[in-house]
Design an enzyme around this catalytic site. Structure first.
Site, PDB file in Angstrom:
ATOM      1  N   ASN A  15       0.874  -1.178   0.000  1.00 39.02           N
ATOM      2  CA  ASN A  15       0.000   0.000   0.000  1.00 39.02           C
ATOM      3  C   ASN A  15       0.906   1.221   0.000  1.00 39.02           C
ATOM      4  OD1 ASN A  15      -1.791   2.067   0.463  1.00 39.02           O
ATOM      5  ND2 ASN A  15      -2.372   1.417   2.546  1.00 39.02           N
ATOM      6  N   LYS A  17       0.084   4.237  -0.233  1.00 40.80           N
ATOM      7  CA  LYS A  17      -0.548   5.437   0.367  1.00 40.80           C
ATOM      8  C   LYS A  17      -0.295   6.636  -0.561  1.00 40.80           C
ATOM      9  CE  LYS A  17      -0.118   3.222   4.797  1.00 40.80           C
ATOM     10  NZ  LYS A  17       0.022   3.325   6.238  1.00 40.80           N
ATOM     11  N   HIS A 101      -9.535   1.559   5.071  1.00 37.81           N
ATOM     12  CA  HIS A 101      -8.245   1.715   5.755  1.00 37.81           C
ATOM     13  C   HIS A 101      -8.433   2.670   6.936  1.00 37.81           C
ATOM     14  CE1 HIS A 101      -4.071   2.649   6.580  1.00 37.81           C
ATOM     15  NE2 HIS A 101      -3.758   1.565   5.895  1.00 37.81           N
ATOM     16  N   GLU A 103      -6.691   4.984   7.950  1.00 39.15           N
ATOM     17  CA  GLU A 103      -6.394   6.382   7.632  1.00 39.15           C
ATOM     18  C   GLU A 103      -7.587   7.062   6.983  1.00 39.15           C
ATOM     19  OE1 GLU A 103      -2.727   5.597   5.561  1.00 39.15           O
ATOM     20  OE2 GLU A 103      -1.831   5.016   7.481  1.00 39.15           O
ATOM     21  N   GLU A 176      -5.380  -4.570  10.746  1.00 36.84           N
ATOM     22  CA  GLU A 176      -4.307  -3.588  10.932  1.00 36.84           C
ATOM     23  C   GLU A 176      -4.570  -2.802  12.213  1.00 36.84           C
ATOM     24  OE1 GLU A 176      -2.269  -2.484   6.949  1.00 36.84           O
ATOM     25  OE2 GLU A 176      -3.951  -1.150   7.227  1.00 36.84           O
ATOM     26  N   GLY A 182       2.847   2.288  10.791  1.00 38.21           N
ATOM     27  CA  GLY A 182       3.904   3.289  10.647  1.00 38.21           C
ATOM     28  C   GLY A 182       4.641   3.610  11.937  1.00 38.21           C
ATOM     29  N   SER A 221       3.482  -2.155  10.390  1.00 38.00           N
ATOM     30  CA  SER A 221       4.928  -2.267  10.638  1.00 38.00           C
ATOM     31  C   SER A 221       5.512  -3.625  10.254  1.00 38.00           C
ATOM     32  CB  SER A 221       5.250  -1.921  12.094  1.00 38.00           C
ATOM     33  OG  SER A 221       4.947  -0.554  12.338  1.00 38.00           O
TER      34      SER A 221
HETATM   35  P1  13P Z   1       3.127   0.337   7.625  1.00 40.56           P
HETATM   36  O1  13P Z   1       3.544  -0.979   7.015  1.00 40.56           O
HETATM   37  O2  13P Z   1       3.920   1.499   7.081  1.00 40.56           O
HETATM   38  O3  13P Z   1       3.067   0.275   9.102  1.00 40.56           O
HETATM   39  O4  13P Z   1       1.622   0.602   7.115  1.00 40.56           O
HETATM   40  C1  13P Z   1       0.686  -0.398   7.263  1.00 40.56           C
HETATM   41  C2  13P Z   1      -0.515  -0.010   6.491  1.00 40.56           C
HETATM   42  O5  13P Z   1      -1.229   0.894   6.878  1.00 40.56           O
HETATM   43  C3  13P Z   1      -0.786  -0.744   5.256  1.00 40.56           C
HETATM   44  O6  13P Z   1      -2.075  -0.492   4.801  1.00 40.56           O
END
Ligand code: 13P
Length: 260
Positions: A15, A17, A101, A103, A176, A182, A221
């Site tokens: 992903n 982003k 997601h 976010e 997640e 992150g 992560s």
């Molecule tokens: P990270 O792998 O950067 O922690 O992000 C996970 C994520 O949100 C994937 O959709």
């Protein structure tokens, strides 16, 4: 009783982003070259920004990196300035779309879009109608983890985000934990195992035997050093990878957890 998981082909999804210009697609060319040298027991997809979906889908990849988008609108078309429909992603060459997601679920005042599970469900239905496969994200916030509400929160998100017309090849669940995204933090193997077992149980209870075939990914992560351990947890059928999917070298080492 939880039905025994059948042979599920794992899926590793990147992903990106809101990262990546056209030039960054060269990382996927590198990834493809690396992957072509070995055999892997998993599928691979990368969900790029909407601006790159078409370009990625037209790149010729022997190792078959599938193309995905990161969100879609719940409607097929209409007066929704700036939004992208599932049909448009499909038309641009996407096979997958991430929906729900964290976010996007996060409240607007915290930088998210305040999306509810009801809206996520509409997006899953829109993706189904367009012939796109959805990666439906669920996960608890740190406060919910600390108050012992993880299974309740994840269970409710799952129940409300999935339509009744779900089938395993077209819907993938991604657990997640919001606090692991992150942050460099990951839940323990036991904590991940408990949530994935809960998700599997909920899927089999609702969808019968078909529930045993859904892929349930872990995300938050994931990196080259922890991938093998995380992917070996029962009911973890792949990974949803953010930061570490941006560099071919890191992402291929994560996919390497499934090298044959
Ligand atoms: P990270 O792998 O950067 O922690 O992000 C996970 C994520 O949100 C994937 O959709």
């Amino acid at each position: 009783m939880t039905a025994p998981a059948k042979k599920i082909r794992p899926l590793v999804v990147g992903n990106w982003k809101m990262n990546g210009m056209g030039a960054h697609l060269r990382e996927l060319r590198r990834l493809n070259t690396g992957l072509s040298k070995h055999k892997f027991g998993c599928d691979v997809a990368v969900c790029v920004p909407a601006t790159l979906v078409h370009r990625l889908s037209t790149m010729k990849f022997g190792a078959k990196i599938m193309t995905g988008g990161q969100d879609c609108h719940g409607a097929q078309k209409g007066a929704h300035t700036g939004d992208v429909s599932a049909q448009m992603l499909k038309d641009a060459g996407a096979k997958w779309v991430i929906v729900g997601h964290s976010e996007r679920r996060t409240e607007v005042k915290r930088g998210g879009h305040g999306e509810t599970s009801k809206l996520v469900r509409e997006k899953v239905l829109a993706a189904q109608m367009a012939g796109l496969r959805s990666i439906v994200c669920v996960g608890e916030m740190l406060t919910e983890r600390k108050s012992g509400d993880t299974l309740k929160v994840v269970g409710a998100q799952l129940r409300q985000s999935l339509p009744d017309t779900c089938n395993a090849p077209d819907i993938v669940i991604a657990y997640e934990p919001v606090w692991a995204i992150g942050s460099g933090l990951t839940p323990s193997v036991e904590q991940i195992g408990a949530v994935h077992a809960h998700i599997r149980k909920a899927l089999t209870r609702r969808f019968g035997d078909a529930g045993a075939a859904f892929r349930v990914l872990y995300g938050g992560s994931v990196n080259p050093s922890n991938a093998a351990e995380l992917m070996a947890i029962a009911n973890v059928n792949g990974a949803l990878v953010g930061g570490a999917s941006l560099k071919a070298a890191d992402f291929s080492r994560i996919i390497g957890a499934y090298r044959r």
